[in-house]
Write a protein that holds these residues in place. Structure first.
Motif, mmCIF file in Angstrom:
data_model
loop_
_atom_site.group_PDB
_atom_site.id
_atom_site.type_symbol
_atom_site.label_atom_id
_atom_site.label_comp_id
_atom_site.label_asym_id
_atom_site.label_seq_id
_atom_site.Cartn_x
_atom_site.Cartn_y
_atom_site.Cartn_z
ATOM 1 N N SER A 96 15.690 101.088 -38.416
ATOM 2 C CA SER A 96 16.554 101.434 -39.551
ATOM 3 C C SER A 96 17.099 102.854 -39.427
ATOM 4 O O SER A 96 18.254 103.118 -39.774
ATOM 5 C CB SER A 96 15.799 101.265 -40.879
ATOM 6 O OG SER A 96 14.648 102.097 -40.937
ATOM 7 N N LYS A 100 21.159 103.506 -38.917
ATOM 8 C CA LYS A 100 21.826 104.318 -39.945
ATOM 9 C C LYS A 100 22.809 105.293 -39.314
ATOM 10 O O LYS A 100 23.888 105.542 -39.865
ATOM 11 C CB LYS A 100 20.771 105.066 -40.756
ATOM 12 C CG LYS A 100 21.324 105.821 -41.960
ATOM 13 C CD LYS A 100 20.190 106.455 -42.750
ATOM 14 C CE LYS A 100 20.721 107.169 -43.982
ATOM 15 N NZ LYS A 100 19.603 107.796 -44.759
ATOM 16 N N GLN A 101 22.465 105.795 -38.132
ATOM 17 C CA GLN A 101 23.355 106.730 -37.440
ATOM 18 C C GLN A 101 24.644 106.055 -36.982
ATOM 19 O O GLN A 101 25.654 106.721 -36.741
ATOM 20 C CB GLN A 101 22.636 107.334 -36.241
ATOM 21 C CG GLN A 101 21.385 108.140 -36.601
ATOM 22 C CD GLN A 101 20.709 108.706 -35.375
ATOM 23 O OE1 GLN A 101 21.356 109.269 -34.500
ATOM 24 N NE2 GLN A 101 19.392 108.558 -35.308
ATOM 25 N N LYS A 105 23.642 99.036 -41.841
ATOM 26 C CA LYS A 105 22.552 99.007 -42.805
ATOM 27 C C LYS A 105 21.486 97.996 -42.369
ATOM 28 O O LYS A 105 21.801 96.992 -41.739
ATOM 29 C CB LYS A 105 23.086 98.637 -44.186
ATOM 30 C CG LYS A 105 24.069 99.659 -44.743
ATOM 31 C CD LYS A 105 24.613 99.228 -46.088
ATOM 32 C CE LYS A 105 25.594 100.245 -46.628
ATOM 33 N NZ LYS A 105 26.168 99.827 -47.938
ATOM 34 N N THR A 106 20.243 98.281 -42.744
ATOM 35 C CA THR A 106 19.124 97.416 -42.365
ATOM 36 C C THR A 106 18.516 96.754 -43.588
ATOM 37 O O THR A 106 18.241 97.416 -44.595
ATOM 38 C CB THR A 106 18.030 98.227 -41.643
ATOM 39 O OG1 THR A 106 18.593 98.869 -40.497
ATOM 40 C CG2 THR A 106 16.896 97.321 -41.189
ATOM 41 N N ASP A 136 14.328 103.769 -43.586
ATOM 42 C CA ASP A 136 15.754 103.921 -43.903
ATOM 43 C C ASP A 136 16.424 102.586 -44.208
ATOM 44 O O ASP A 136 17.653 102.465 -44.098
ATOM 45 C CB ASP A 136 16.482 104.599 -42.734
ATOM 46 C CG ASP A 136 16.185 106.081 -42.650
ATOM 47 O OD1 ASP A 136 16.358 106.772 -43.679
ATOM 48 O OD2 ASP A 136 15.757 106.551 -41.579
ATOM 49 N N SER A 138 18.097 99.531 -46.310
ATOM 50 C CA SER A 138 18.996 99.520 -47.465
ATOM 51 C C SER A 138 18.592 98.489 -48.507
ATOM 52 O O SER A 138 19.019 98.572 -49.663
ATOM 53 C CB SER A 138 20.429 99.242 -47.015
ATOM 54 O OG SER A 138 20.900 100.277 -46.179
#
Length: 223
Positions: A96, A100-101, A105-106, A136, A138
């Motif tokens: 995640s 994100k980078q 989205k995860t 991270d 979502s």
């Protein structure tokens, strides 16, 4: 307003039906580690996702090693990656954070068995949600788990448990398991999820969606 994700899309015809009826997210099962009826190769998925991505949000549902998942995500470039296998908490954190980078989205599936147990939090879903908050991701997808099928079980989730989970976390929860046109209104009114995820509930057969069922479901969502 509860969003709608329809999973197990395997052809453009069904994707276009979902777009026509204003589904929010399409799910594509890609190189899943064990046999499931909706699985497709990365090449097929990439072509299909590219053909519809300008019209609708897309989600790649997969599992396996960190390296494999990141490679698939960077190649296919869906809006979401749904981790729906036996990923450890550290693997969820790594995947995640990396995705994100890249603006992907995860979603992490938290699969709950008939005894109310899951893979994290020493088996306690309440503790598991708190552990997943420290990644991270979502959203968390709350789904039922059976030994014979990792997803698409058609088995409903205990809504009292789902509501408890919803109360203790700020992470959006997606509800899956046994949702279909004739029960979706009651389920949504009782649980108020961020989104619902439907697979077998709108199919005529595995991998073949029913426009009649999709239309009926979406009509219930706006009524």
């Amino acid at each position: 307003m509860t969003r709608v994700k329809i999973c197990g899309i395997m052809n453009q015809k069904d994707a276009l039906i979902c777009i026509k009826h204003k589904v929010d997210i399409l799910g594509f099962v890609v190189e899943y580690p064990i046999p499931v009826p909706w699985n497709m190769s990365a090449v097929t998925a990439k072509d299909l996702i590219n053909s519809v991505s300008q019209h609708i949000n897309t989600c790649m549902v997969t599992g396996g090693s960190v390296e494999k998942i990141l490679r698939l995500a960077k190649d296919i470039k869906p809006d979401y990656v749904q981790l729906h296998y036996n990923e450890t908490l550290e693997e969820v954190r790594l995947i995640s954070g990396e995705l994100k980078q890249y603006g992907i989205k995860t979603i992490k599936a938290l699969r709950i068995d008939k005894d109310g147990l899951c893979a994290y939090g020493n088996g306690n879903p309440l503790d598991a949600v708190k552990e997943l908050e420290n990644t991270d991701i979502s959203a968390i997808l709350i789904d039922s788990y059976t030994k014979h099928m990792p997803g698409g079980t058609g088995t409903p989730i205990n809504l009292n448990l789902f509501n408890k989970l919803n109360r203790i976390t700020n992470i959006p929860l997606i509800l899956a398991g046994g949702i279909k046109p004739d029960n979706v209104s009651d389920i949504v009114s009782q649980s108020k999820p961020h989104a619902i995820d439907i697979l077998t509930g709108v199919e005529n057969a595995p991998g073949y969606k029913s426009e009649e069922k999709i239309a009926a479901l979406m009509k219930k969502m706006v009524s």
